[in-house]
Design a protein around this motif. Structure first.
Motif, PDB file in Angstrom:
ATOM      1  N   ASP A   3       0.825  -1.197   0.000  1.00  0.00           N
ATOM      2  CA  ASP A   3       0.000   0.000   0.000  1.00  0.00           C
ATOM      3  C   ASP A   3       0.868   1.258   0.000  1.00  0.00           C
ATOM      4  O   ASP A   3       1.989   1.267   0.515  1.00  0.00           O
ATOM      5  CB  ASP A   3      -0.896   0.033   1.234  1.00  0.00           C
ATOM      6  CG  ASP A   3      -2.066  -0.933   1.132  1.00  0.00           C
ATOM      7  OD1 ASP A   3      -2.331  -1.415   0.024  1.00  0.00           O
ATOM      8  OD2 ASP A   3      -2.694  -1.206   2.162  1.00  0.00           O
ATOM      9  N   PRO A  48      -8.159   4.176   2.225  1.00  0.00           N
ATOM     10  CA  PRO A  48      -7.761   2.773   2.093  1.00  0.00           C
ATOM     11  C   PRO A  48      -8.465   2.044   0.950  1.00  0.00           C
ATOM     12  O   PRO A  48      -7.860   1.188   0.296  1.00  0.00           O
ATOM     13  CB  PRO A  48      -8.148   2.179   3.460  1.00  0.00           C
ATOM     14  CG  PRO A  48      -8.041   3.328   4.405  1.00  0.00           C
ATOM     15  CD  PRO A  48      -8.518   4.528   3.618  1.00  0.00           C
ATOM     16  N   GLY A  53      -2.491   3.090   2.395  1.00  0.00           N
ATOM     17  CA  GLY A  53      -2.420   2.627   3.765  1.00  0.00           C
ATOM     18  C   GLY A  53      -2.920   3.693   4.719  1.00  0.00           C
ATOM     19  O   GLY A  53      -3.311   4.789   4.323  1.00  0.00           O
TER      20      GLY A  53
END
Length: 346
Positions: A3, A48, A53
């Motif tokens: 991420d 997200p 993240g």
């Protein structure tokens, strides 16, 4: 690829947006475009669900309460609290030293407006892909005017397999004649101050070019303390960190500078005229907020948090009423608002 970790830099005083922006509640924490504050909008565009993240916020003690009050997801957000501001190289190093070396960090100022969030996220993914390959990536904002208040990136050779290009050179804020040349050439982009790095790559480049900054930040981290999801570097040691922007400390020196093109309705909202241009306007170019009446006026911005403001027969004017402070300026004068005594003292 893991991420993308948003690292949001949240500081500054926004004096050029006085009297609405004050030291006790500066520009990032105000709803200047729409109903969402600039800071909250920055975090929300890196959600997200879109492959990002949980965010990391770097801010100062003076702004901590505002940050925590406006975070969309406080329970999953880490806040790094600088005891003093030491510029962007130190702020980014602070975040990098607390993240895994293989993480991709997306460094975002907290006070920019981006009108096309889908384009932003597309550019972020492209930049992250390049960062994963060892590039230090800037967002190159497609210029729309010969701006003299921004730095520029001269585009170099294309990077195969991507829309990115190498950065041939960084150019400081130009005079109007050079800015017009840059715009006409099609070879330059605005440096928007948004970056994507692999953590390890950034730390290695900082160690190569400014080891004094890296080691001073590392020392403050090693003696820092954790308070829930807050982290406080050692105050005495952090105060000793040399102050320099990431552009000077790393980006202008590295051999791995790249850029991705970003056409995303971007504005740094650097002054009242920039804010006017970011608003929805009527057919006469006017934008009003609060109790305002305009008559036979064009290209006027009026914002009032209380008193009724009436404007008749004028063009190219900005009027801002905030409490007992009133600002009247031209678009050309907007850049100098931060020099006012009231802005400096409040």
């Amino acid at each position: 690829m893991t991420d993308i970790i948003p690292v949001v830099l949240c500081g500054g005083s926004g004096t050029r947006l006085w009297p609405r922006s004050r030291k006790h509640k500066p520009k990032p924490f105000l709803p200047l475009v729409g109903d969402t504050t600039m800071f909250a909008a920055t975090v929300l565009r890196c959600a997200p669900k879109d492959g990002f993240g949980h965010p990391v916020i770097v801010t100062g003690t003076a702004h901590l309460d505002h940050v925590e009050a406006q975070l969309p997801d406080r329970a999953n957000t880490r806040i790094l609290v600088e005891p003093v501001g030491r510029n962007t190289a130190a702020a980014i190093a602070l975040a990098a030293l607390l993240l895994p070396r293989d993480a991709i960090m997306l460094v975002c100022p907290s006070d920019h407006h981006i009108g096309d969030c889908d384009a932003f996220r597309s550019a972020a993914r492209e930049a992250a892909g390049l960062a994963d390959k060892g590039w230090l990536v800037s967002f190159g904002i497609a210029p729309t005017a010969p701006e003299t208040g921004f730095g520029y990136l001269k585009q170099g050779d294309p990077i195969p397999g991507s829309s990115g290009r190498k950065v041939e050179r960084f150019v400081e804020k130009p005079d109007l004649a050079r800015a017009m040349e840059f715009l006409a050439s099609g070879e330059y982009a605005w440096n928007g101050g948004i970056f994507a790095f692999k953590v390890g790559t950034f730390l290695d480049e900082l160690a190569k070019h400014r080891p004094d900054i890296l080691e001073a930040v590392r020392a403050s981290v090693n003696k820092g303390r954790t308070d829930g999801l807050r982290f406080h570097p050692d105050a005495d040691l952090f105060t000793q960190v040399p102050s320099q922007s990431v552009d000077y400390a790393v980006m202008e020196l590295t051999e791995h500078a790249a850029m991705v093109p970003a056409t995303m309705a971007w504005s740094d909202i650097g002054n009242w005229q920039a804010l006017h241009e970011a608003q929805e306007i009527d057919e006469a170019g006017n934008a009003t907020f609060g109790r305002v009446e305009l008559l036979d006026s064009r290209n006027v911005l009026v914002m009032s948090d209380g008193p009724r403001v009436s404007v008749v027969g004028v063009s190219n004017l900005i009027v801002v009423v905030d409490g007992d402070e009133v600002l009247v300026c031209s678009p050309e004068g907007a850049q100098a608002v931060g020099k006012l005594t009231g802005a400096a003292n409040q």
